[in-house]
Motif scaffolding. Structure first.
Motif, PDB file in Angstrom:
ATOM      1  N   ILE A 176       0.842  -1.210   0.000  1.00 21.26           N
ATOM      2  CA  ILE A 176       0.000   0.000   0.000  1.00 21.26           C
ATOM      3  C   ILE A 176       0.869   1.248   0.000  1.00 21.26           C
ATOM      4  CG2 ILE A 176      -1.691   1.305   1.336  1.00 21.26           C
ATOM      5  CD1 ILE A 176      -2.781  -1.411   2.319  1.00 21.26           C
ATOM      6  N   ALA A 177       1.915   1.240   0.843  1.00 16.41           N
ATOM      7  CA  ALA A 177       2.807   2.402   0.902  1.00 16.41           C
ATOM      8  C   ALA A 177       3.482   2.647  -0.451  1.00 16.41           C
ATOM      9  CB  ALA A 177       3.866   2.189   1.986  1.00 16.41           C
ATOM     10  N   SER A 178       3.871   1.576  -1.131  1.00 13.90           N
ATOM     11  CA  SER A 178       4.521   1.710  -2.442  1.00 13.90           C
ATOM     12  C   SER A 178       3.574   2.344  -3.452  1.00 13.90           C
ATOM     13  CB  SER A 178       4.985   0.339  -2.941  1.00 13.90           C
ATOM     14  OG  SER A 178       5.963  -0.213  -2.088  1.00 13.90           O
ATOM     15  N   LEU A 179       2.335   1.870  -3.479  1.00 10.84           N
ATOM     16  CA  LEU A 179       1.360   2.427  -4.415  1.00 10.84           C
ATOM     17  C   LEU A 179       1.064   3.896  -4.111  1.00 10.84           C
ATOM     18  CD1 LEU A 179      -1.318  -0.376  -4.944  1.00 10.84           C
ATOM     19  CD2 LEU A 179       0.226   0.604  -6.649  1.00 10.84           C
ATOM     20  N   VAL A 180       0.919   4.223  -2.826  1.00  7.83           N
ATOM     21  CA  VAL A 180       0.618   5.609  -2.445  1.00  7.83           C
ATOM     22  C   VAL A 180       1.769   6.527  -2.829  1.00  7.83           C
ATOM     23  CG1 VAL A 180       0.268   7.151  -0.476  1.00  7.83           C
ATOM     24  CG2 VAL A 180      -0.983   4.998  -0.600  1.00  7.83           C
ATOM     25  N   LEU A 181       3.000   6.127  -2.517  1.00 11.33           N
ATOM     26  CA  LEU A 181       4.156   6.953  -2.852  1.00 11.33           C
ATOM     27  C   LEU A 181       4.271   7.160  -4.359  1.00 11.33           C
ATOM     28  CD1 LEU A 181       7.003   5.738  -0.456  1.00 11.33           C
ATOM     29  CD2 LEU A 181       6.067   8.035  -0.625  1.00 11.33           C
ATOM     30  N   TYR A 182       4.087   6.077  -5.109  1.00  7.97           N
ATOM     31  CA  TYR A 182       4.206   6.202  -6.556  1.00  7.97           C
ATOM     32  C   TYR A 182       3.105   7.088  -7.133  1.00  7.97           C
ATOM     33  CZ  TYR A 182       4.864   4.971 -11.442  1.00  7.97           C
ATOM     34  OH  TYR A 182       5.079   5.038 -12.791  1.00  7.97           O
ATOM     35  N   ALA A 183       1.874   6.915  -6.644  1.00 11.87           N
ATOM     36  CA  ALA A 183       0.759   7.732  -7.137  1.00 11.87           C
ATOM     37  C   ALA A 183       0.971   9.213  -6.808  1.00 11.87           C
ATOM     38  CB  ALA A 183      -0.555   7.242  -6.532  1.00 11.87           C
ATOM     39  N   LEU A 184       1.453   9.502  -5.597  1.00 12.36           N
ATOM     40  CA  LEU A 184       1.710  10.888  -5.217  1.00 12.36           C
ATOM     41  C   LEU A 184       2.797  11.505  -6.079  1.00 12.36           C
ATOM     42  CD1 LEU A 184       1.538  10.670  -1.315  1.00 12.36           C
ATOM     43  CD2 LEU A 184      -0.090  11.793  -2.843  1.00 12.36           C
ATOM     44  N   PHE A 185       3.832  10.706  -6.390  1.00 10.25           N
ATOM     45  CA  PHE A 185       4.893  11.243  -7.234  1.00 10.25           C
ATOM     46  C   PHE A 185       4.372  11.554  -8.642  1.00 10.25           C
ATOM     47  CE2 PHE A 185       8.114  10.739 -10.479  1.00 10.25           C
ATOM     48  CZ  PHE A 185       9.037  11.698 -10.080  1.00 10.25           C
ATOM     49  N   VAL A 186       3.594  10.640  -9.215  1.00 11.36           N
ATOM     50  CA  VAL A 186       3.061  10.870 -10.562  1.00 11.36           C
ATOM     51  C   VAL A 186       2.180  12.118 -10.575  1.00 11.36           C
ATOM     52  CG1 VAL A 186       1.517   9.955 -12.325  1.00 11.36           C
ATOM     53  CG2 VAL A 186       3.216   8.465 -11.268  1.00 11.36           C
ATOM     54  N   LEU A 187       1.372  12.311  -9.522  1.00  8.32           N
ATOM     55  CA  LEU A 187       0.543  13.514  -9.413  1.00  8.32           C
ATOM     56  C   LEU A 187       1.418  14.756  -9.349  1.00  8.32           C
ATOM     57  CD1 LEU A 187      -2.326  14.712  -9.007  1.00  8.32           C
ATOM     58  CD2 LEU A 187      -1.946  14.476  -6.540  1.00  8.32           C
ATOM     59  N   ASN A 188       2.486  14.685  -8.572  1.00  7.97           N
ATOM     60  CA  ASN A 188       3.408  15.806  -8.441  1.00  7.97           C
ATOM     61  C   ASN A 188       4.105  16.103  -9.769  1.00  7.97           C
ATOM     62  OD1 ASN A 188       4.915  17.669  -6.516  1.00  7.97           O
ATOM     63  ND2 ASN A 188       6.633  16.522  -7.387  1.00  7.97           N
ATOM     64  N   GLN A 189       4.476  15.045 -10.496  1.00  9.23           N
ATOM     65  CA  GLN A 189       5.229  15.187 -11.734  1.00  9.23           C
ATOM     66  C   GLN A 189       4.378  15.716 -12.890  1.00  9.23           C
ATOM     67  OE1 GLN A 189       6.468  11.540 -13.635  1.00  9.23           O
ATOM     68  NE2 GLN A 189       8.406  12.441 -14.304  1.00  9.23           N
ATOM     69  N   THR A 190       3.130  15.319 -12.928  1.00  7.68           N
ATOM     70  CA  THR A 190       2.308  15.630 -14.103  1.00  7.68           C
ATOM     71  C   THR A 190       1.300  16.750 -13.879  1.00  7.68           C
ATOM     72  OG1 THR A 190       0.723  13.895 -13.477  1.00  7.68           O
ATOM     73  CG2 THR A 190       2.501  13.273 -14.974  1.00  7.68           C
ATOM     74  N   VAL A 191       1.003  17.083 -12.617  1.00  3.99           N
ATOM     75  CA  VAL A 191      -0.036  18.081 -12.359  1.00  3.99           C
ATOM     76  C   VAL A 191       0.497  19.238 -11.518  1.00  3.99           C
ATOM     77  CG1 VAL A 191      -2.320  18.499 -11.377  1.00  3.99           C
ATOM     78  CG2 VAL A 191      -1.828  16.314 -12.495  1.00  3.99           C
TER      79      VAL A 191
END
Length: 368
Positions: A176-191
């Motif tokens: 769960i932590a891996s998915l959350v961290l990755y999703a937050l990074f993608v949001l930060n990178q693209t938005v």
């Protein structure tokens, strides 16, 4: 028809033809023993599929712009790589319990040292200094370090389960932590902070976009996306087809059996390596770093949740914890990467340091 016109048509046709040829070759060779001639032909088709994947990734990047193009390539390769890992683990075997750990660690070392070092060296050699945005690159590095520590280092020291492995609850938390961290990074990178991940000038300002022809149409971009996925399926599949020959070659020269995984990881990550190198030679090192750290991040952030789910039906233990030598290499990589990223610019020395660390990883994989 003039010879130049024929050459132009062939130049535009090969990225479309090669993925289809590679998939046909995969279908014809999957699960079969290959002779020396067939192994050589498969290797040639594999190389062509890698080049085609890079070509289509650049078309998509041209259509979407950065950092979306880098994200598409990194995620596409990783999703297919994860499917291969789960498939191989499900088939069992002597090394199945440590396959995910070995593959993910190899991917981290290849991306954070091999691809980063190659890109920095290529960029600095051509332009004197490689410039990039330390804010975006630092955020990517912090995410990679957190993911690697949570998923690969902690299992060595936890005590709920015997051996370098997580208990079921710990594995669920890591997934769960891996998915959350990755999703937050993608949001930060693209938005939220997309400008942090765009190429910069020596003064630190966002670099003007490269001079291109008109962006490809939406249908052309969708076609390239389909051909990219086709090429990546062929790359991963043909790497698996070649693995018995690679294993035989590794055994013949006296290398440990675990080195086979390193070779396959190198093959699977060839598209990112070539794309990163080409970006660096155009003074777009930020794109190279987006690819390298994005691939490392996706490799951990998608693999750990996938094997956490797969462990429900997989037999045997799931070993995720790194050994002492691997932890030392990872720690050294983290320290050197931080010192590389902080200034926002790098010379050939930093590139060479990362490549030496990558060479150390390869050497210690051969001679543990």
């Amino acid at each position: 028809m003039p010879p130049r016109s024929i050459q132009s048509r062939l130049t535009h046709a090969w990225p479309t033809v090669v993925p289809a040829v590679a998939v046909v070759a995969l279908a014809l060779t999957w699960g079969r023993g290959l002779g020396p001639v067939a192994v050589g032909l498969v290797a040639l088709v594999l190389a062509g599929a890698v080049l085609a994947a890079v070509q289509h990734a650049e078309v998509i990047a041209h259509r979407l712009g950065e950092p979306y193009g880098s994200l598409v390539l990194a995620v596409a390769v990783t999703v297919i790589e994860v499917a291969l890992i789960v498939t191989l683990m499900a088939s069992g075997g002597e090394k199945a319990e440590s396959l995910a750990r070995d593959t993910v660690f190899a991917a981290v070392m290849i991306t954070c040292n091999g691809i980063v070092g190659l890109a920095l060296l290529a960029g600095a050699r051509k332009f004197g200094v490689s410039n990039f945005n330390p804010e975006g690159t630092g955020a990517a590095l912090a995410t990679v370090v957190s993911l690697a520590t949570l998923s690969l280092v902690l299992p060595t020291f936890t005590s709920s389960a015997q051996g370098p492995r997580f208990s079921s609850a710990q594995l669920a938390f890591a997934a769960i932590a891996s998915l959350v961290l990755y999703a937050l990074f993608v949001l930060n990178q693209t938005v939220r902070h997309r400008d942090f991940f765009l190429p910069v000038t020596p003064s630190g300002e966002v670099a003007p976009p490269e001079v291109h022809a008109d962006p490809p149409t939406a249908p052309a971009a969708w076609t390239s996306l389909g051909l990219l996925l086709l090429a990546l399926v062929a790359v991963v599949g043909l790497a698996k087809v070649e693995s018995p020959s690679i294993e035989a070659g590794v055994k013949a020269v006296g290398f440990p059996p675990s080195f086979v995984g390193v070779v396959i990881a190198l093959l699977v990550l060839l598209p990112e390596t070539l794309a990163a190198f080409r970006a660096a030679t155009r003074d777009r090192v930020q794109i190279s770093l987006n690819l390298s750290y994005g691939s490392a991040m996706a490799s951990i952030g998608l693999t750990i949740p996938a094997i956490a789910v797969a462990s429900i039906w997989l037999d045997g233990p799931l070993l995720l914890g790194l050994g002492s030598v691997q932890i030392v290499l990872l720690t050294l990589t983290v320290v050197v990467s931080i010192l590389t990223v902080i200034p926002g610019r790098a010379t050939r020395l930093q590139g060479a340091v990362h490549l030496i660390l990558f060479a150390a990883f390869l050497f210690l994989s051969v001679s543990p």
